[in-house]
Design a protein around this motif. Sequence first.
Motif, PDB file in Angstrom:
ATOM      1  N   GLN A 102       0.847  -1.184   0.000  1.00 36.61           N
ATOM      2  CA  GLN A 102       0.000   0.000   0.000  1.00 36.61           C
ATOM      3  C   GLN A 102       0.884   1.235   0.000  1.00 36.61           C
ATOM      4  OE1 GLN A 102      -2.992   0.225   3.107  1.00 36.61           O
ATOM      5  NE2 GLN A 102      -4.275   1.487   1.775  1.00 36.61           N
ATOM      6  N   ALA A 103       0.718   2.034  -1.022  1.00 36.67           N
ATOM      7  CA  ALA A 103       1.413   3.307  -1.125  1.00 36.67           C
ATOM      8  C   ALA A 103       0.507   4.391  -0.550  1.00 36.67           C
ATOM      9  CB  ALA A 103       1.752   3.598  -2.576  1.00 36.67           C
ATOM     10  N   PRO A 104       1.075   5.518  -0.144  1.00 35.56           N
ATOM     11  CA  PRO A 104       0.259   6.590   0.416  1.00 35.56           C
ATOM     12  C   PRO A 104      -0.876   6.996  -0.522  1.00 35.56           C
ATOM     13  CG  PRO A 104       2.570   7.042   0.793  1.00 35.56           C
ATOM     14  CD  PRO A 104       2.511   5.852  -0.112  1.00 35.56           C
ATOM     15  N   GLN A 105      -2.061   7.099   0.032  1.00 35.33           N
ATOM     16  CA  GLN A 105      -3.250   7.542  -0.697  1.00 35.33           C
ATOM     17  C   GLN A 105      -3.624   6.607  -1.849  1.00 35.33           C
ATOM     18  OE1 GLN A 105      -2.126  11.599  -1.680  1.00 35.33           O
ATOM     19  NE2 GLN A 105      -2.963  12.350   0.253  1.00 35.33           N
ATOM     20  N   LYS A 106      -3.203   5.366  -1.758  1.00 35.12           N
ATOM     21  CA  LYS A 106      -3.581   4.389  -2.772  1.00 35.12           C
ATOM     22  C   LYS A 106      -4.213   3.176  -2.108  1.00 35.12           C
ATOM     23  CE  LYS A 106      -0.403   5.528  -6.500  1.00 35.12           C
ATOM     24  NZ  LYS A 106       0.574   5.000  -7.486  1.00 35.12           N
ATOM     25  N   GLU A 107      -4.945   2.410  -2.891  1.00 40.25           N
ATOM     26  CA  GLU A 107      -5.583   1.199  -2.393  1.00 40.25           C
ATOM     27  C   GLU A 107      -4.540   0.113  -2.153  1.00 40.25           C
ATOM     28  OE1 GLU A 107      -9.288   2.761  -2.293  1.00 40.25           O
ATOM     29  OE2 GLU A 107      -8.921   0.640  -1.900  1.00 40.25           O
TER      30      GLU A 107
ATOM     31  N   ASP B 103       7.189   0.650  -7.392  1.00 41.92           N
ATOM     32  CA  ASP B 103       7.118  -0.408  -6.378  1.00 41.92           C
ATOM     33  C   ASP B 103       7.206   0.148  -4.967  1.00 41.92           C
ATOM     34  OD1 ASP B 103       9.163  -2.379  -8.554  1.00 41.92           O
ATOM     35  OD2 ASP B 103       7.018  -2.634  -8.196  1.00 41.92           O
ATOM     36  N   THR B 104       7.461   1.439  -4.839  1.00 37.55           N
ATOM     37  CA  THR B 104       7.558   2.064  -3.525  1.00 37.55           C
ATOM     38  C   THR B 104       6.242   1.951  -2.776  1.00 37.55           C
ATOM     39  OG1 THR B 104       9.275   3.613  -4.240  1.00 37.55           O
ATOM     40  CG2 THR B 104       7.948   4.241  -2.325  1.00 37.55           C
ATOM     41  N   ALA B 105       6.298   1.382  -1.588  1.00 44.98           N
ATOM     42  CA  ALA B 105       5.094   1.168  -0.783  1.00 44.98           C
ATOM     43  C   ALA B 105       5.482   0.522   0.532  1.00 44.98           C
ATOM     44  CB  ALA B 105       4.110   0.253  -1.521  1.00 44.98           C
ATOM     45  N   MET B 106       4.510   0.443   1.435  1.00 46.81           N
ATOM     46  CA  MET B 106       4.648  -0.398   2.607  1.00 46.81           C
ATOM     47  C   MET B 106       4.204  -1.800   2.194  1.00 46.81           C
ATOM     48  SD  MET B 106       5.547  -0.203   5.833  1.00 46.81           S
ATOM     49  CE  MET B 106       5.133   1.373   6.593  1.00 46.81           C
ATOM     50  N   TYR B 107       5.030  -2.763   2.489  1.00 53.36           N
ATOM     51  CA  TYR B 107       4.735  -4.147   2.130  1.00 53.36           C
ATOM     52  C   TYR B 107       4.335  -4.923   3.382  1.00 53.36           C
ATOM     53  CZ  TYR B 107       6.476  -3.579  -2.601  1.00 53.36           C
ATOM     54  OH  TYR B 107       6.628  -3.192  -3.919  1.00 53.36           O
ATOM     55  N   TYR B 108       3.241  -5.665   3.244  1.00 48.29           N
ATOM     56  CA  TYR B 108       2.704  -6.408   4.371  1.00 48.29           C
ATOM     57  C   TYR B 108       2.681  -7.894   4.044  1.00 48.29           C
ATOM     58  CZ  TYR B 108       0.956  -1.862   5.943  1.00 48.29           C
ATOM     59  OH  TYR B 108       0.860  -0.551   6.336  1.00 48.29           O
ATOM     60  N   CYS B 109       3.123  -8.693   4.982  1.00 46.98           N
ATOM     61  CA  CYS B 109       2.950 -10.130   4.923  1.00 46.98           C
ATOM     62  C   CYS B 109       1.531 -10.440   5.382  1.00 46.98           C
ATOM     63  CB  CYS B 109       3.979 -10.781   5.832  1.00 46.98           C
ATOM     64  SG  CYS B 109       3.889 -12.563   5.968  1.00 46.98           S
TER      65      CYS B 109
ATOM     66  N   THR C  95       6.681  -3.473   6.233  1.00 45.25           N
ATOM     67  CA  THR C  95       8.061  -3.044   6.061  1.00 45.25           C
ATOM     68  C   THR C  95       8.128  -2.152   4.825  1.00 45.25           C
ATOM     69  OG1 THR C  95      10.379  -3.804   5.933  1.00 45.25           O
ATOM     70  CG2 THR C  95       8.745  -5.107   4.724  1.00 45.25           C
ATOM     71  N   GLN C  96       8.803  -1.019   4.959  1.00 45.57           N
ATOM     72  CA  GLN C  96       8.807  -0.008   3.898  1.00 45.57           C
ATOM     73  C   GLN C  96       9.835  -0.352   2.826  1.00 45.57           C
ATOM     74  OE1 GLN C  96       6.815   2.752   3.508  1.00 45.57           O
ATOM     75  NE2 GLN C  96       7.854   3.132   1.562  1.00 45.57           N
ATOM     76  N   VAL C  97       9.404  -0.229   1.593  1.00 42.34           N
ATOM     77  CA  VAL C  97      10.286  -0.353   0.438  1.00 42.34           C
ATOM     78  C   VAL C  97      10.230   0.954  -0.329  1.00 42.34           C
ATOM     79  CG1 VAL C  97      10.656  -1.506  -1.775  1.00 42.34           C
ATOM     80  CG2 VAL C  97      10.046  -2.849   0.254  1.00 42.34           C
ATOM     81  N   THR C  98      11.386   1.550  -0.541  1.00 38.14           N
ATOM     82  CA  THR C  98      11.471   2.818  -1.265  1.00 38.14           C
ATOM     83  C   THR C  98      12.454   2.661  -2.416  1.00 38.14           C
ATOM     84  OG1 THR C  98      11.024   4.046   0.766  1.00 38.14           O
ATOM     85  CG2 THR C  98      11.966   5.272  -1.096  1.00 38.14           C
ATOM     86  N   VAL C  99      11.973   2.945  -3.617  1.00 36.19           N
ATOM     87  CA  VAL C  99      12.803   2.817  -4.813  1.00 36.19           C
ATOM     88  C   VAL C  99      12.951   4.197  -5.442  1.00 36.19           C
ATOM     89  CG1 VAL C  99      13.132   1.645  -7.011  1.00 36.19           C
ATOM     90  CG2 VAL C  99      11.883   0.498  -5.160  1.00 36.19           C
TER      91      VAL C  99
END
Length: 122
Positions: free
Chosen positions: A39-44, A89-95, A116-120
């Motif tokens: 989930q990226a900011p302000q996105k589904e 691909d930048t977003a917070m990634y959730y298991c 866990t945050q992924v920033t590209v």
Amino acid sequence: QVQLTESGGGSVQAGGSLRLSCVASDSTYNKYCLGWFRQAPQKEREGVAAICSDGSTRYAESVKGRFTISQENAKNLLYLEMNSLKPSDTAMYYCAAGPSLAAILVARVGAWGQGTQVTVSS
């Protein structure tokens, strides 16, 4: 009790790689399909990849050929290998844990970790 804990996020330049890890409690690992959504900011929420205990997998079209989901059964571990990363691909990634591959790919999950945050960067 469902417990999921992610690790491995970070910052990387476009084209780089990261590997996310998730450790699941015994009850979670053996009972559900597992996967990742982001989930990226302000996105589904967007389902990314999923795997079930029979080894079947499914991926979002946006990551096919770049991401690989896998599991290490002996340690209740789930991985997401991410290659050729893009700024998109930048977003917070959730298991996450869910009842099926399809459910996880539409992010209809019953439990998830803290993320866990992924920033590209470009």
